[in-house]
Write a protein that holds these residues in place. Structure first.
Motif, short mmCIF file in Angstrom:
data_model
loop_
_atom_site.label_atom_id
_atom_site.label_comp_id
_atom_site.label_asym_id
_atom_site.label_seq_id
_atom_site.Cartn_x
_atom_site.Cartn_y
_atom_site.Cartn_z
N VAL A 142 0.84 -1.20 0.00
CA VAL A 142 0.00 0.00 0.00
C VAL A 142 0.87 1.25 0.00
N GLY A 143 1.94 1.22 0.82
CA GLY A 143 2.85 2.37 0.86
C GLY A 143 3.53 2.61 -0.47
N TYR A 144 3.95 1.53 -1.15
CA TYR A 144 4.63 1.66 -2.45
C TYR A 144 3.69 2.23 -3.50
N LEU A 145 2.43 1.80 -3.47
CA LEU A 145 1.46 2.29 -4.45
C LEU A 145 1.08 3.74 -4.18
N VAL A 146 0.93 4.08 -2.91
CA VAL A 146 0.51 5.44 -2.56
C VAL A 146 1.65 6.44 -2.77
N ALA A 147 2.89 6.00 -2.47
CA ALA A 147 4.04 6.92 -2.57
C ALA A 147 4.51 7.07 -4.01
N ASP A 148 3.60 7.35 -4.88
CA ASP A 148 3.92 7.53 -6.30
C ASP A 148 3.86 9.03 -6.63
N TYR A 149 4.96 9.52 -7.21
CA TYR A 149 5.04 10.97 -7.46
C TYR A 149 3.94 11.43 -8.41
N GLU A 150 3.74 10.71 -9.51
CA GLU A 150 2.77 11.15 -10.52
C GLU A 150 1.37 11.24 -9.93
N LEU A 151 1.05 10.34 -9.00
CA LEU A 151 -0.28 10.35 -8.37
C LEU A 151 -0.41 11.50 -7.39
N LEU A 152 0.60 11.69 -6.54
CA LEU A 152 0.50 12.72 -5.51
C LEU A 152 0.69 14.13 -6.05
N ALA A 153 1.42 14.25 -7.15
CA ALA A 153 1.65 15.59 -7.71
C ALA A 153 0.36 16.25 -8.18
N ILE A 154 -0.67 15.45 -8.42
CA ILE A 154 -1.96 16.01 -8.84
C ILE A 154 -2.59 16.80 -7.70
N TYR A 155 -2.34 16.36 -6.47
CA TYR A 155 -3.00 16.97 -5.32
C TYR A 155 -2.06 17.83 -4.47
N LEU A 156 -0.72 17.61 -4.57
CA LEU A 156 0.22 18.32 -3.70
C LEU A 156 1.24 19.09 -4.54
N PRO A 157 1.69 20.24 -4.02
CA PRO A 157 2.76 20.98 -4.70
C PRO A 157 4.12 20.36 -4.40
N LEU A 158 4.59 19.51 -5.26
CA LEU A 158 5.84 18.78 -5.05
C LEU A 158 6.89 19.22 -6.07
N TYR A 159 8.15 19.28 -5.63
CA TYR A 159 9.21 19.57 -6.61
C TYR A 159 9.54 18.29 -7.36
N ASN A 160 10.09 18.45 -8.57
CA ASN A 160 10.35 17.32 -9.45
C ASN A 160 11.82 17.31 -9.82
#
Length: 436
Positions: A142-160
């Motif tokens: 679950v952690g590996y699937l959730v900790a995906d940059y492409e998925l979280l970048a939709i909702y959070l301001p993350l640097y790339n």
């Protein structure tokens, strides 16, 4: 062989740990050095116009990640050198690993989540409990699937990381992207190799389990043979028990009738009316004996015990024997009421019955004394008569059955034919609330 397998598992885990350390440090160092270069070249405005977010403190991120990676190295070493208390330390270090990996991934703004594969590998190697392993595996997946940059970048301001790579020229970008992707791919490849090796090791374990299952089948067949033998032994014991019941019932009844008939023969000419009463009494005793035989065969429990309490049943047996013979029988007990388990009552009743029968039939006794006392968790039963006794004691059918009955209750019984005949039985009674 197990030590060799463990050595290879540890080696693969060590390589995966080293690769992840290199990957995390390389990413943090790259972000920090690129940020410093942007500041040095005064390209901050241009760079910020093309990115969504930047790390607040790249140098701090690098130091924090290095410290967290040091904790991962420490837990890895603990699992190798804390073998005597492996179960305790395994669970503790795996939980700590999961928190550390999550902290590192958050510091990297989810640009790299390969550390979770390292935790997943440790779970496969060290957790033996099935339910606990499934819990950790599910948590890691679950952690590996959730900790995906492409998925979280939709909702959070993350640097790339790609934005920082894009700061350089095209030729440099190719090298940087290649290195970045190679690190991610190598981690996945190592994890696959590790899983294949663990599966092969488990396959060898399954072969051993199959051999063990085969051995268990053979043992099961032997147990079946033993069970069949036990059934046959139980049948033999049951036949012996039936023989005891029939012998005790018929022997006691027929002894009383035979003694009474002898008395009738002696009095028929002198006192016909008395003889008639005696014959009527013998008829009643024989009918009751017949009912007792039927019940003994049907339920293997004396009819008197079915209808009466133990003390009443004993008193009735004594009264009947006294009436059909000229034997004086006394019964004394210090118990206010005699109430025991069914098997105990059967044994007590039958020992008294057989002892009276033997005293009348073989000892030609005129007096019989029966005493029953409670002594320190056991019942002491003594039946003594004034008969001819027996200098050389031989265990006949009746004495043998009395001994078997008492031994089934873990008690002891002794016979003395020196002065008359004495039977002494000690029975460990299961005293309880219902007896007190």
């Amino acid at each position: 062989m197990n030590e060799i397998r463990d050595r290879y598992v540890i080696l693969l885990q060590g390589i995966m740990l080293a690769l992840n350390v290199v990957a995390v440090v390389a990413i943090c160092a790259f972000i920090y050095s690129t940020t410093e270069q942007i500041r040095y070249n005064y390209d901050a405005r241009t760079f910020l116009d093309g990115v969504v977010s930047i790390p607040k403190n790249p140098r701090g991120n690098l130091l924090i990640c290095v410290a967290l990676l040091g904790i991962l190295l420490f837990t890895f070493l603990v699992r190798q050198f804390a073998r005597p208390r492996k179960n305790v330390w395994t669970v503790a270090t795996l939980i700590l690993d999961m928190f550390v990996c999550v902290a590192v991934i958050i510091q990297l703004d989810f640009n790299y989540n390969g550390l979770l594969l390292l935790v997943f590998a440790s779970i496969l190697a060290y957790v033996r409990d099935g339910k606990l392993k499934m819990f950790f595996v599910a948590l890691a997946i679950v952690g590996y699937l959730v900790a995906d940059y492409e998925l979280l970048a939709i909702y959070l301001p993350l640097y790339n990381v790609s934005d920082y790579i894009g700061y350089y020229t095209s030729n440099v970008q190719q090298y940087l992207f290649s290195i970045y992707n190679i690190l991610i791919s190598l981690n996945i490849i190592l994890f696959v190799i590790y899983c294949v090796y663990v599966i092969n090791s488990q396959r060898n374990t399954l072969d051993k389990i199959n051999q063990l299952y085969h051995d268990l089948q053979i043992a099961n067949e032997q147990l079946k043979e033993y069970a069949d033998m036990s059934v046959r032994m139980a049948q033999t014991r049951e036949r012996n028990r039936l023989a005891r019941e029939i012998h005790d019932t018929l022997g006691h009844t027929l002894t009383g009738i035979a003694t009474g008939l002898d008395a009738c023969i002696a009095t028929i000419d002198l006192a016909p009316e008395q003889t008639k009463k005696q014959l009527e009494l013998l008829a009643r005793v024989s009918r009751e004996g017949l009912e007792d035989v039927r019940r003994s065969v049907g339920e293997l429990r004396p009819d008197a015990l079915e209808r009466l309490h133990l003390d009443e049943a004993i008193s009735k047996m004594i009264m009947d024997m006294s009436q059909v013979s000229d034997v004086e029988i006394s019964f004394e007990t210090d118990e206010t009421h005699l109430k025991y388990d069914e098997d105990e009552e059967n044994a007590i009743y039958r020992v008294i019955q057989e002892s009276i029968t033997n005293a009348v039939r073989h000892g030609k006794a005129k007096k019989i004394w029966i005493t029953m006392k409670r002594m320190k968790g056991e019942l002491r039963l003594v039946i003594r008569d004034d008969g001819c006794g027996c200098e050389k004691l031989t265990s006949g059918f009746g004495l043998k059955h009395m001994k078997e009955r008492i031994e089934l209750l873990n008690g002891t019984i002794a016979f003395d034919g020196g002065d008359g005949f004495t039977v002494t039985a000690r029975i460990p009674i299961r005293w309880g609330e219902k007896y007190d």
